[in-house]
Motif scaffolding. Structure first.
Motif, PDB file in Angstrom:
ATOM      1  N   MET A 123       0.844  -1.193   0.000  1.00 52.18           N
ATOM      2  CA  MET A 123       0.000   0.000   0.000  1.00 52.18           C
ATOM      3  C   MET A 123       0.884   1.249   0.000  1.00 52.18           C
ATOM      4  SD  MET A 123      -2.477   1.493   2.979  1.00 52.18           S
ATOM      5  CE  MET A 123      -3.914   0.528   2.696  1.00 52.18           C
ATOM      6  N   ASP A 124       0.480   2.257  -0.732  1.00 50.78           N
ATOM      7  CA  ASP A 124       1.166   3.537  -0.740  1.00 50.78           C
ATOM      8  C   ASP A 124       0.481   4.429   0.302  1.00 50.78           C
ATOM      9  OD1 ASP A 124       2.194   6.052  -1.198  1.00 50.78           O
ATOM     10  OD2 ASP A 124       1.981   5.950  -3.357  1.00 50.78           O
ATOM     11  N   TYR A 125       1.070   4.472   1.494  1.00 52.74           N
ATOM     12  CA  TYR A 125       0.450   5.177   2.613  1.00 52.74           C
ATOM     13  C   TYR A 125       0.251   6.665   2.324  1.00 52.74           C
ATOM     14  CZ  TYR A 125      -0.417   7.085   7.220  1.00 52.74           C
ATOM     15  OH  TYR A 125      -0.967   7.754   8.277  1.00 52.74           O
ATOM     16  N   ILE A 126       1.239   7.296   1.705  1.00 60.74           N
ATOM     17  CA  ILE A 126       1.110   8.730   1.434  1.00 60.74           C
ATOM     18  C   ILE A 126      -0.076   8.990   0.508  1.00 60.74           C
ATOM     19  CG2 ILE A 126       2.208  10.734   0.371  1.00 60.74           C
ATOM     20  CD1 ILE A 126       4.873   9.702   1.435  1.00 60.74           C
ATOM     21  N   HIS A 127      -0.201   8.212  -0.548  1.00 58.31           N
ATOM     22  CA  HIS A 127      -1.337   8.368  -1.462  1.00 58.31           C
ATOM     23  C   HIS A 127      -2.654   8.155  -0.710  1.00 58.31           C
ATOM     24  CE1 HIS A 127      -3.512   8.360  -5.227  1.00 58.31           C
ATOM     25  NE2 HIS A 127      -4.100   7.236  -4.870  1.00 58.31           N
ATOM     26  N   TYR A 128      -2.696   7.125   0.112  1.00 60.59           N
ATOM     27  CA  TYR A 128      -3.898   6.790   0.896  1.00 60.59           C
ATOM     28  C   TYR A 128      -4.297   7.955   1.812  1.00 60.59           C
ATOM     29  CZ  TYR A 128      -6.485   4.686   4.800  1.00 60.59           C
ATOM     30  OH  TYR A 128      -7.392   4.421   5.788  1.00 60.59           O
ATOM     31  N   ILE A 129      -3.334   8.475   2.573  1.00 61.81           N
ATOM     32  CA  ILE A 129      -3.655   9.525   3.550  1.00 61.81           C
ATOM     33  C   ILE A 129      -3.950  10.854   2.842  1.00 61.81           C
ATOM     34  CG2 ILE A 129      -1.339  10.399   4.122  1.00 61.81           C
ATOM     35  CD1 ILE A 129      -3.998   9.496   6.704  1.00 61.81           C
ATOM     36  N   ARG A 130      -3.264  11.123   1.743  1.00 64.83           N
ATOM     37  CA  ARG A 130      -3.491  12.375   1.016  1.00 64.83           C
ATOM     38  C   ARG A 130      -4.878  12.409   0.369  1.00 64.83           C
ATOM     39  NH1 ARG A 130      -0.974  16.451   3.132  1.00 64.83           N
ATOM     40  NH2 ARG A 130       1.234  16.077   3.336  1.00 64.83           N
ATOM     41  N   GLU A 131      -5.430  11.262   0.025  1.00 66.38           N
ATOM     42  CA  GLU A 131      -6.800  11.229  -0.489  1.00 66.38           C
ATOM     43  C   GLU A 131      -7.787  11.721   0.567  1.00 66.38           C
ATOM     44  OE1 GLU A 131      -7.528   7.230  -1.820  1.00 66.38           O
ATOM     45  OE2 GLU A 131      -6.874   7.705  -3.850  1.00 66.38           O
ATOM     46  N   LYS A 132      -7.449  11.558   1.833  1.00 63.30           N
ATOM     47  CA  LYS A 132      -8.326  11.957   2.928  1.00 63.30           C
ATOM     48  C   LYS A 132      -8.118  13.391   3.383  1.00 63.30           C
ATOM     49  CE  LYS A 132      -8.650   7.205   4.563  1.00 63.30           C
ATOM     50  NZ  LYS A 132      -9.779   6.933   3.725  1.00 63.30           N
TER      51      LYS A 132
END
Length: 156
Positions: free
Chosen positions: A1-10
């Protein structure tokens, strides 16, 4: 999982705390390997963001390999830096927590032609060459100054 991409979507570009791990690899002459970053066009210590479920040693090894092509093993934790803020070219804002390790190479480093989407160029620098660089962030300058002086202050 790409955590930065995941959190930046939020959260979009809002300031968040992110954990990074990087390392200092020195050659037989005591020079330190730096990467010319593709995103900021600045020299930097190789390293990157921790993914969910990953410890910082694994992060350091993974990111160093991704950014340099060199397989490394951390030999000791040098310091943890917690009070730097950055704004990336895309507008993302972060306060960084950086685990900095001393490294040894497990492969024969050939940096001559290495480059990818994150790294434009790799080069070994002496202490004097590093301190003369204009394109080095205050965070990385502090880390390298502490490394070359073998004095690591807490509270950064």
């Amino acid at each position: 999982m790409d955590y930065i991409h995941y959190i930046r979507e939020k959260v979009g570009h809002d300031k968040i705390i992110l954990t990074f791990a990087g390392g200092i690899l020195a050659d037989s002459h005591g020079r330190v390997l730096l990467q010319l970053r593709a995103d900021k066009k600045t020299w930097a210590i190789p390293g990157g963001a921790q993914e969910l479920g990953e410890d910082t040693v694994t992060t350091c090894k993974r990111e160093f390999l991704e950014e340099t092509g060199i397989i490394v093993e951390p030999t000791r934790l040098l310091n943890v830096y917690t009070n730097f803020e950055e704004v990336y070219p895309n507008g993302d804002k972060v306060q960084t927590v950086v685990f900095l390790y001393a490294l040894r190479s497990l492969s024969e480093p050939d940096i001559t032609h290495f480059h990818n989407e994150e790294t434009l160029l790799l080069r070994y620098f002496s202490k004097d060459e590093i301190m003369a660089l204009d394109s080095l962030s205050a965070k990385h300058r502090l880390m390298l100054d502490e490394y070359f002086n073998n004095r690591f202050d807490m509270g950064h």
